[in-house]
Design an enzyme around this catalytic site. Structure first.
Site, PDB file in Angstrom:
ATOM      1  N   ASP A  95      39.066  49.896  43.338  1.00 58.82           N
ATOM      2  CA  ASP A  95      39.236  48.671  41.896  1.00 58.82           C
ATOM      3  C   ASP A  95      39.012  50.126  41.588  1.00 58.82           C
ATOM      4  O   ASP A  95      37.287  50.252  41.269  1.00 58.82           O
ATOM      5  CB  ASP A  95      39.313  47.757  41.951  1.00 58.82           C
ATOM      6  N   GLU A 138      42.574  53.447  42.378  1.00 60.45           N
ATOM      7  CA  GLU A 138      42.873  52.676  41.275  1.00 60.45           C
ATOM      8  C   GLU A 138      42.609  53.652  40.189  1.00 60.45           C
ATOM      9  O   GLU A 138      41.589  53.419  39.480  1.00 60.45           O
ATOM     10  CB  GLU A 138      42.202  51.275  41.937  1.00 60.45           C
ATOM     11  N   ASP A 169      48.220  42.700  38.735  1.00 65.99           N
ATOM     12  CA  ASP A 169      47.655  42.334  37.414  1.00 65.99           C
ATOM     13  C   ASP A 169      48.705  42.585  36.504  1.00 65.99           C
ATOM     14  O   ASP A 169      48.973  42.077  35.684  1.00 65.99           O
ATOM     15  CB  ASP A 169      46.613  43.449  36.784  1.00 65.99           C
TER      16      ASP A 169
END
Length: 486
Positions: free
Chosen positions: A288, A335, A389
């Site tokens: 991430d 990401e 998200d």
């Protein structure tokens, strides 16, 4: 070869125990994916959750979530009775973390009381995880002892694992430490059995790793020198991102920033250990906020929003050269969403890691200039309709204005009245090697099924499927995969 899969966290699986786990429904969903022609199953971080219930704010970068332990397996081993398991039954629907918190650990304590800690496999597991497990067990026992207060609110003398008061506590609470080791052993054993089954179906597991460790974590408590702290050991700054698509004030995550100079000096041992552990649990690893490795956003520790931060240089490719030297070729997905920059593109190219493209971002402005427009879904990316998200695609589309909806429809393939299916078909027909669709999109679920709303602290991470999806959806997914050569 092109492939496809779904995004669904373990917690979102159906089960009778209030949260998805590694029991029969996990295996049934793997069977469903196999029959649906899916080759990857992506999940969120599997670490224990804490205040706020976010899997991205875990008290350990190495531990597994004990909520995911299959209680029926403990019953089969004779560690729990059927009546005891029945006390853990919770209603279907959204995860109730409060109910789990109140009931799950006392139940696992009962199983531990019947477990033989002289078991050779348990002893081998504890030995194999000695670099992190003893400290995490000690940290967890102290948390409970001090009424779950964060470590910076503990009494003086408990600031580090080797303090005399902490050593005395460990000697006096050996059973509490062993309980945490037991839960990690059971989780690890069940996880590896589950992964072997999933892999046997030809499905790869994509895991997820937060870039930052939590402040209230064993990682920070064990060794503050890994992090950016002042002379008193207090945070010098915290992590987040500036204002963006998700939040007008940016996102103030509150995680401690790394002291990259200190990490460089010890050969990035913490990162090598993190990634090495993850690669024993997953086939591929999404990291991430990969942007933070070339430049990270540093926010003053006392700031109330993320508007006040500044960008600082990260470790860049040097970190991943060290990872490669220690672990070999790691199958990592970066990401890379949010703020784009030439140095980020260069880092991805130098490392050879695929980035991400998200369809929901691709319909704004001029398609020729939008990095997430379908024309830019190249093989060097993993493509998504949306992420954890994002709103679900149906919820997202429904909230658009009439003009925006028309622009979306005009940019999607013709002949498909179902907009969400049109998005899936466009993704499958793109050039990305791996196409991932959140399960909520296949189920055509609206905003009520959203997993997370960035910038909010309540009501997130609760989504669950009520049942394993139908054979008709399975057939549709397989037909779509075959149609687009995935």
């Amino acid at each position: 070869m092109k492939n496809c899969g779904v995004l669904l966290h373990i917690s979102s699986l159906p089960s009778r125990y209030g949260i998805g786990n590694l029991g029969r429904e996990a295996y049934a969903f793997a069977d469903f994916l196999h029959g649906a022609g899916q080759k990857v199953w992506q999940i969120l971080p599997i670490g224990p959750t804490s205040y706020g219930d976010s899997p991205y704010q875990s008290p350990s970068s190495f531990a597994g979530n004990p909520y995911f332990i299959d209680l029926d397996d403990l019953c089969a081993q004779g560690l729990l009775t059927r009546e005891e398991c029945d006390t853990a039954v919770l209603p279907c629907g959204a995860v109730d973390y409060g109910a789990l918190f109140a009931s799950r650990m006392p139940l696992l304590r009962k199983a531990f009381a019947r477990f033989d800690t002289s078991c050779a496999e348990y002893i081998r597991f504890c030995e194999s995880q000695k670099d992190w497990l003893p400290t995490y067990a000690l940290f967890t026992a102290l948390k409970w002892h001090f009424s779950l207060r964060p470590h910076w609110a503990w009494p003086s003398g408990y600031e580090r694992p080797d303090a005399p008061a902490v050593r005395a506590f460990a000697d006096a609470h050996k059973e509490d430490l062993a309980f945490t080791c037991f839960t990690q052993y059971i989780f690890d054993t069940q996880w590896r059995k589950f992964k072997t089954y999933v892999n046997g179906l030809g499905i790869a597991l994509i895991g997820d790793m937060p870039i930052y460790a939590a402040y209230d974590s064993a990682d920070f408590w064990e060794d503050r020198s890994r992090f950016a702290v002042d002379e008193n050991g207090n945070l010098a700054g915290v992590a987040g991102v500036p204002p963006d698509y998700f939040s007008a004030d940016g996102q103030l995550w509150g995680n401690p920033l790394y002291d990259w100079d200190n990490m460089r000096a010890d050969g990035y041992r913490f990162w090598i250990a993190r990634i090495g552990r993850a690669l024993t649990l997953f086939d591929r690893l999404r990291i991430d906020h990969f942007r933070g490795f070339c430049a990270y956003y540093a926010i003053p520790a006392q700031a109330s929003t993320a508007r006040e931060g500044v960008w600082k240089n990260g470790p860049g490719q040097e970190l991943f050269k060290a990872v490669h030297a220690a672990l070999g070729n790691a199958d990592i997905i970066a990401e890379d969403l949010g703020v784009d920059a030439p140095e980020l593109r260069k880092l991805l190219a130098d490392c050879g890691y695929p980035g991400m493209k998200v369809m929901q971002f691709g319909f704004g402005g001029n398609a020729a200039q939008n990095a997430h427009a379908l024309k830019n879904f190249a093989p060097a990316y993993v493509g998504y309709t949306g992420t954890h998200d994002n709103d679900t695609s149906l919820g997202w589309f429904s909230a658009l204005s009439a003009q925006e909806r028309k622009r979306v429809r005009d940019r999607l393939p013709r002949g498909q009245s179902d907009t969400v299916k049109a998005m899936i078909c466009a993704l499958y027909g793109s050039r990305v090697q791996t196409a991932v669709v959140p399960m909520q999109d296949w189920l055509r679920q609206g905003s009520a099924a959203r997993m997370n709303t960035p910038g909010t602290s309540e009501g997130n991470w609760r989504y669950r499927m009520e049942n394993i999806p139908s054979p008709s959806l399975q057939a549709e997914m397989k037909q779509t995969a075959l149609q687009y050569g995935r």
